[in-house]
Design a protein around this motif. Structure first.
Motif, PDB file in Angstrom:
ATOM      1  N   ALA A  68      36.357  35.053  63.028  1.00 26.10           N
ATOM      2  CA  ALA A  68      35.882  36.388  62.658  1.00 26.10           C
ATOM      3  C   ALA A  68      36.363  36.811  61.272  1.00 26.10           C
ATOM      4  N   MET A 104      34.164  39.054  73.556  1.00 29.68           N
ATOM      5  CA  MET A 104      33.186  39.190  72.466  1.00 29.68           C
ATOM      6  C   MET A 104      32.980  40.652  72.094  1.00 29.68           C
ATOM      7  N   ASN A 105      33.094  41.553  73.057  1.00 26.48           N
ATOM      8  CA  ASN A 105      32.991  42.982  72.754  1.00 26.48           C
ATOM      9  C   ASN A 105      34.183  43.486  71.955  1.00 26.48           C
ATOM     10  N   LYS A 107      34.602  41.551  68.066  1.00 26.71           N
ATOM     11  CA  LYS A 107      33.592  41.830  67.042  1.00 26.71           C
ATOM     12  C   LYS A 107      34.107  42.736  65.931  1.00 26.71           C
ATOM     13  N   GLN A 124      29.077  42.152  61.882  1.00 23.18           N
ATOM     14  CA  GLN A 124      29.315  42.548  63.260  1.00 23.18           C
ATOM     15  C   GLN A 124      28.005  42.470  64.040  1.00 23.18           C
ATOM     16  N   TYR A 125      28.112  42.075  65.287  1.00 21.96           N
ATOM     17  CA  TYR A 125      26.932  41.780  66.102  1.00 21.96           C
ATOM     18  C   TYR A 125      26.770  42.792  67.223  1.00 21.96           C
ATOM     19  N   CYS A 153      24.820  38.848  69.784  1.00 21.33           N
ATOM     20  CA  CYS A 153      25.490  37.976  70.735  1.00 21.33           C
ATOM     21  C   CYS A 153      24.725  38.121  72.042  1.00 21.33           C
ATOM     22  N   HIS A 196      25.224  34.432  68.216  1.00 15.96           N
ATOM     23  CA  HIS A 196      26.342  34.118  69.108  1.00 15.96           C
ATOM     24  C   HIS A 196      25.858  34.178  70.546  1.00 15.96           C
TER      25      HIS A 196
END
Length: 241
Positions: free
Chosen positions: A76, A108-109, A112, A120-121, A162, A201
């Motif tokens: 990241a 993943m939350n 990010k 950022q996704y 993602c 992702h």
């Protein structure tokens, strides 16, 4: 005592609550030689605190997962030296795999926020995407695959997604036409990756052979080019129990 004037009306609140976005670059990073520097210990504490605020006081990080968490943070923040040691290609996306309940979606939350703002996704459930397809049809595939722009920035940037829980979604029909929605989206996201370098992702419980069985050899082949595989241990327990 003064008599209340019933003609007076309360003034409504007009200000909106301010949404505070977590920012580890401002909160825990040190600036050295003009670059942000992180210590893994500070990153772990920050993630755990954010996890408690987001998911409740029972949230915690598990020592067995620290190597995996380290890899995600290295990716990241784009630490090229450490990424090479972790066998991560910073141009590819992340495919995070592991058993049900091991914490893929949660991580993943949380992680990010270590990505720079333009990278950022949005975390989007594959199950929800297929339900959208059932209601709206093929425009849903374009929504997630044709380089839509995130207009929340001064200079619009491509939307990065993602796709969460790849494999739990069902093949859907729209007006009788059957479509493997995520297969089509991944093939189109591959084109974006090759032509414009836009990553994608994923999280998934599926093995490589199960991915090929569900989405075909063509999708599996392109996924090898698109993703870094980051995997929880197969024996990782269900953290939701």
């Amino acid at each position: 005592m003064e008599k209340k004037n019933n003609s007076e009306k309360p003034i409504p609140y007009t200000s909106k609550p301010t949404r505070i976005t977590p920012n580890p670059y401002k909160e825990i990073a040190e600036i050295k030689d003009g670059k942000h520097r992180f210590s893994f210990g500070a990153c772990k504490d920050w993630l755990e605190n954010l996890g408690k605020r987001t998911y409740g006081d029972s949230f915690r990080l598990y020592p067995d997962d620290f190597p995996l968490i380290y890899s995600l943070i290295v990716y990241a923040i784009e630490d090229k030296k450490e990424a090479e040691k972790c066998n991560l290609n910073l141009k590819k996306g992340i495919l995070l795999t592991g058993p049900i309940g091991c914490g893929k979606t949660t991580l993943m939350n949380l992680v990010k926020y270590f990505f720079q703002p333009g990278k950022q996704y949005q975390v989007k459930s594959t199950r929800d995407i297929t339900f959208e397809f059932e209601q709206e049809g093929y425009k849903v595939i374009n929504r997630y695959s044709k380089n839509p722009l995130n207009l929340s920035y001064t200079n619009p940037v491509p939307n990065i997604f993602c796709f969460d829980d790849l494999g739990i979604e069902q093949t859907q029909k729209h007006f009788g036409n059957e479509c493997n929605v995520m297969a089509e989206i991944l093939l189109s996201r591959y084109d974006l990756f090759i032509s414009k370098g836009i990553p994608t992702h994923l999280t998934s419980n599926l093995s490589a052979s199960e991915i090929e069985e569900k989405y075909g050899n063509r999708v599996r082949s392109r996924m090898r080019e698109m993703f870094n595989l980051v995997a929880f241990d197969k024996e990782s327990g269900d953290k939701r129990s």
